[in-house]
Scaffold this motif. Sequence first.
Motif, mmCIF file in Angstrom:
data_model
loop_
_atom_site.group_PDB
_atom_site.id
_atom_site.type_symbol
_atom_site.label_atom_id
_atom_site.label_comp_id
_atom_site.label_asym_id
_atom_site.label_seq_id
_atom_site.Cartn_x
_atom_site.Cartn_y
_atom_site.Cartn_z
ATOM 1 N N ARG A 149 -19.989 18.063 11.829
ATOM 2 C CA ARG A 149 -19.102 19.713 11.267
ATOM 3 C C ARG A 149 -18.332 19.140 9.666
ATOM 4 N NH1 ARG A 149 -18.904 22.705 15.255
ATOM 5 N NH2 ARG A 149 -18.592 22.180 17.389
ATOM 6 N N HIS A 150 -18.856 20.418 9.040
ATOM 7 C CA HIS A 150 -18.450 20.107 7.951
ATOM 8 C C HIS A 150 -18.255 21.808 7.282
ATOM 9 C CE1 HIS A 150 -22.473 22.155 6.558
ATOM 10 N NE2 HIS A 150 -22.486 21.164 7.218
ATOM 11 N N PHE A 151 -17.385 21.362 5.766
ATOM 12 C CA PHE A 151 -16.735 22.160 5.440
ATOM 13 C C PHE A 151 -17.714 23.273 4.422
ATOM 14 C CE2 PHE A 151 -13.329 19.044 3.666
ATOM 15 C CZ PHE A 151 -12.668 18.766 4.489
ATOM 16 N N THR A 152 -17.710 24.392 4.273
ATOM 17 C CA THR A 152 -18.462 25.791 4.862
ATOM 18 C C THR A 152 -17.913 26.091 2.896
ATOM 19 O OG1 THR A 152 -16.716 27.429 5.811
ATOM 20 C CG2 THR A 152 -18.286 26.536 6.235
ATOM 21 N N THR A 153 -17.216 24.885 1.956
ATOM 22 C CA THR A 153 -17.164 25.430 0.578
ATOM 23 C C THR A 153 -17.153 24.027 0.007
ATOM 24 O OG1 THR A 153 -14.582 25.952 0.477
ATOM 25 C CG2 THR A 153 -16.022 28.289 1.197
ATOM 26 N N GLU A 154 -17.057 23.907 -1.303
ATOM 27 C CA GLU A 154 -16.581 23.478 -2.158
ATOM 28 C C GLU A 154 -15.737 23.344 -3.097
ATOM 29 O OE1 GLU A 154 -20.211 21.470 -3.804
ATOM 30 O OE2 GLU A 154 -20.760 23.350 -4.355
ATOM 31 N N PRO A 155 -15.114 22.173 -3.309
ATOM 32 C CA PRO A 155 -13.921 22.330 -4.746
ATOM 33 C C PRO A 155 -14.570 22.292 -6.177
ATOM 34 C CG PRO A 155 -14.304 19.822 -3.657
ATOM 35 C CD PRO A 155 -14.274 20.283 -2.612
ATOM 36 N N PRO A 156 -13.346 23.157 -7.004
ATOM 37 C CA PRO A 156 -14.092 23.174 -8.200
ATOM 38 C C PRO A 156 -15.145 21.501 -8.959
ATOM 39 C CG PRO A 156 -12.326 24.493 -7.754
ATOM 40 C CD PRO A 156 -12.790 23.697 -6.852
ATOM 41 N N ILE A 157 -14.284 21.161 -8.400
ATOM 42 C CA ILE A 157 -14.458 19.792 -9.188
ATOM 43 C C ILE A 157 -15.359 18.730 -8.019
ATOM 44 C CG2 ILE A 157 -14.046 17.604 -9.894
ATOM 45 C CD1 ILE A 157 -11.673 19.165 -11.355
ATOM 46 N N PRO A 158 -15.913 18.515 -7.664
ATOM 47 C CA PRO A 158 -16.828 18.201 -6.335
ATOM 48 C C PRO A 158 -15.715 16.661 -6.160
ATOM 49 C CG PRO A 158 -18.330 18.510 -7.460
ATOM 50 C CD PRO A 158 -17.058 18.986 -8.562
ATOM 51 N N GLU A 159 -15.374 15.581 -6.638
ATOM 52 C CA GLU A 159 -15.438 14.454 -6.655
ATOM 53 C C GLU A 159 -13.651 14.755 -6.491
ATOM 54 O OE1 GLU A 159 -17.051 14.334 -10.770
ATOM 55 O OE2 GLU A 159 -16.829 15.728 -9.443
ATOM 56 N N ASP A 160 -12.611 15.834 -6.610
ATOM 57 C CA ASP A 160 -11.655 15.794 -6.166
ATOM 58 C C ASP A 160 -11.580 15.956 -4.842
ATOM 59 O OD1 ASP A 160 -9.062 16.537 -5.498
ATOM 60 O OD2 ASP A 160 -9.065 18.643 -6.632
ATOM 61 N N MET A 161 -10.606 14.632 -5.306
ATOM 62 C CA MET A 161 -10.629 14.043 -3.643
ATOM 63 C C MET A 161 -9.331 14.564 -2.050
ATOM 64 S SD MET A 161 -12.894 11.440 -2.770
ATOM 65 C CE MET A 161 -13.656 12.405 -2.891
ATOM 66 N N SER A 162 -8.646 15.444 -3.171
ATOM 67 C CA SER A 162 -7.426 15.759 -2.453
ATOM 68 C C SER A 162 -7.827 16.478 -1.648
ATOM 69 C CB SER A 162 -6.933 16.410 -3.360
ATOM 70 O OG SER A 162 -6.808 17.530 -4.038
ATOM 71 N N HIS A 163 -9.400 16.588 -1.376
ATOM 72 C CA HIS A 163 -9.798 17.935 -0.813
ATOM 73 C C HIS A 163 -10.896 17.505 0.221
ATOM 74 C CE1 HIS A 163 -9.451 21.926 -2.755
ATOM 75 N NE2 HIS A 163 -9.064 21.474 -4.085
ATOM 76 N N GLU A 164 -10.631 15.424 0.176
ATOM 77 C CA GLU A 164 -11.468 15.508 1.046
ATOM 78 C C GLU A 164 -10.761 14.634 2.314
ATOM 79 O OE1 GLU A 164 -14.736 14.831 2.601
ATOM 80 O OE2 GLU A 164 -15.164 14.452 0.512
ATOM 81 N N HIS A 165 -11.146 15.445 3.469
ATOM 82 C CA HIS A 165 -10.607 14.137 5.174
ATOM 83 C C HIS A 165 -11.429 15.607 5.990
ATOM 84 C CE1 HIS A 165 -8.876 19.266 5.862
ATOM 85 N NE2 HIS A 165 -9.446 19.430 4.925
ATOM 86 N N ILE A 166 -11.894 14.127 6.829
ATOM 87 C CA ILE A 166 -12.224 15.052 8.529
ATOM 88 C C ILE A 166 -11.827 16.692 8.565
ATOM 89 C CG2 ILE A 166 -10.052 14.337 10.296
ATOM 90 C CD1 ILE A 166 -14.369 13.083 9.994
ATOM 91 N N TYR A 167 -13.024 16.682 9.331
ATOM 92 C CA TYR A 167 -12.725 18.663 9.784
ATOM 93 C C TYR A 167 -11.900 18.653 10.455
ATOM 94 C CZ TYR A 167 -14.813 23.291 10.340
ATOM 95 O OH TYR A 167 -14.303 24.672 10.425
ATOM 96 N N HIS A 168 -12.136 17.750 11.325
ATOM 97 C CA HIS A 168 -11.462 17.768 12.428
ATOM 98 C C HIS A 168 -11.068 17.178 13.014
ATOM 99 C CE1 HIS A 168 -10.774 19.529 17.181
ATOM 100 N NE2 HIS A 168 -9.881 19.989 16.383
ATOM 101 N N HIS A 169 -9.519 16.744 13.711
ATOM 102 C CA HIS A 169 -8.911 15.885 14.451
ATOM 103 C C HIS A 169 -9.641 15.220 15.567
ATOM 104 C CE1 HIS A 169 -6.200 12.184 15.795
ATOM 105 N NE2 HIS A 169 -6.223 12.960 16.464
#
Length: 810
Positions: A198-218
């Motif tokens: 299961r994955h996000f349906t959008t991506e951040p403006p800077i793809p490698e911005d790791m502040s947006h990266e986490h597992i979709y659901h616990h």
Amino acid sequence: MSARGEIVTGVLAPHPPHLVYAENPPQNEPRAECGWEGLRWGYARLRERLEQRDYDVLIVHSPHWRTVVGHHLLGVPHFKSLSVDPIFPNLFRYHFELDVDVELAEAIQAEARDAGLVTKMMRNPDFRVDYGTITSCHLVNPTWDRPIVGISSNAAFFYFGHDVGQAQMIALGEATRRAVEKSGRRALLLASNSLSHRHFTTEPPIPEDMSHEHIYHHGQYLWDMRILELMRAGRTRQLVDELPDFIEQTVSEANAGSLTWLISALGYPEDPAIVHAYGTVIGTGNAVVEWDMRRAGSDTPRRRRVARSTAASPTTAPHRQKRQTDTRTPRPLPRQATTPHAGGSVAGFIVPGLPHPLLAPEKSPAWRSLRDSFDAVRREIESIEADLLLLYSTQWLSVIGHQIQADPEPEWRHVDPDWHDLGTMPYRFRMDAEFGSAYEEQARKRGLHARAVSYYGFPIDTGTVVALQLLNPDNRLPASVVSCNMYADRAETLILGKAARDALRRTGKRAIAVAVTALSNRLFTDLIDPAEDRISSLKDDEWNRKLLEILGEGRLEDVSQLARTFTAQANADQKLKGIWWLGATLGQHNSYEGRVFDYQPIWGTGAALVGLRPSARAASNLEFDEEDVEVYAGDRSVLATSAGATMEGSSRKPSATANAGPATAPGLAWDTTRVHSEAAPAPVGAYPHARRVGNLLYLSGIGPRQVGSNEIPGGPVRDKEGKALDYDVEAQTRAVIENVRTILEDASSSLQHVLDVTVFLVDMARDFETFNAVYAEFFADVGATRTTVEVRALPTPIAVEFKVIAACPD
């Protein structure tokens, strides 16, 4: 090379293109600053260990070479081309050059055939190796100094059931091991798939911005840890036994069979696996895992090979499809009574997208008939005054939102991943880049994540190529093509169609809308005699004919409303999303003049060509049940019902997806699962929408509120001061049942599986008769037990609430 071959190592080698992007290899055009270091360093540790190992060939099983008719293997000695990721072209445009061990591929095919598996060798030199294979091979062996064997993932058997698919992959793994042992090769095996998916349906403006990266659901994380612990404990047989549940709960990419194939080929190793890394990419769980199969004392230094330099992909020649002569004089579609205003859809068509009518019409009477009907539709299109061909193809699958082709002149030599033996489809198309940008803008205004793509070598799907070459062979009209998001449901697809309407009005263009889709989509999974092609299921055939009868009457919206039922009965092509999009693009009503040009099988599917023209006649025989929507509210939520609603205006955050995973740590209470549906209104307390226990699903009290806006259809029963208001209990009851339906379907159940209903009414005397009549429309044939009670009030100002118990079949 030893007399008896062996598998020296097996690797779970996930293929997120983000890892190659962040590694910045010279073969890849885009460049990154950093990102996903944990996984990249895990691959680096794996490569260090492989430096000490002697192997001759990499055998990779990839989820992104998807086939239906059998298991396919690369059978061309050398490939040199450009791989462009269809989902993340902004990250991955990779120039590759590789060798194939054709002899070993043929040996695996022979062993698989002896085991009763359907197999095909891919002999077409124009074939473009999939990006999953490229990514995994690069991350494991970036010097490309070993040949590979590429194996497709046969998706067909997982459609029957995960257990059926598992059995196929176990047999394929055993065949692979036998072939390697007989060949004398020392092989490195790669299973190119993620874990939870299961994955996000959008991506951040800077793809490698790791502040947006986490597992979709616990819940996904808990499942991933469960699977990794089984690997680390050497409990691979138990792992394979649990994979069907893992796939079901996390939409795991293991449903492509790669991991099962790997473990089977390794002989179910009992030694602990080495987990080099675990990390997330756009919310999915990915792990680099190694099984070292070396016998004690057999380790030898790695033989050094000369790495090959990379080169740009070859330039392809343009292709012009010759026009076919058709002596028939078909009845034209009835002319509409009124002239449509400029800027809109002037006609719509439904056409199939498999390549057989284009490449091999002479092999089957059915395919010949469809080819002739394509010619008839082409002439019909040429008779219509239009500025644009607007296509939606169910074979152009997207994951992150929706993509719109904006390259003014895309050109390539396309080979279908399943029907490569039919030949190459060279193309050069004329696209309306200006309209593509306008479409993207209007989709974003309606809350969708959309992206116009214009990249050299971007892969155009078979359905689009077939439709444009047969309907617009000389590029008389410019085209615009939009992708089919494989995870989008009806509401999101409707918004995509309405955004197309907005873009047409804004640009003033008159478009012919074309949905490239099959009807029933149950292909034969074995090789057949094309001359004896037929619809694979009698039930599918009956449903196809019923839909075509309705379309012939011009009742497009009725077919749109029937799509869910048709999907459940006839395995519809992408849930009939093409029909949803077409209805929203043309107009959601039944006022059309319809014509069915043809209906034939293509390898068991239901292939039809249908034309629709707007008509001034009054709509009739309405069967409208599903609500209309105007704006997408974000991350697979149901959409807001008013045009003024926005994503920012939503009162709730995106909730966890249904069946997201175990609610407790692995090993504890594995028989229960919380269910929270993103498509239903959020609970008003600390409780889930439902809980699954075994094969039973227990729903919390479900009311009529609408997701996002929390509006109550039919109005509330009291105002904020507690004063009684007039309300419509019929509208509330229907909304409650739709919310119940949504939660059940998200949990892999349905209204037909309801066992017991408890109904709460705030005014029995006033509302029972109306409620009871609506209830009977949905549950008369279900036979669920029911208890109806009157209560003084409910937590929100609603008149009716259901408490449901349903079966949840395996």
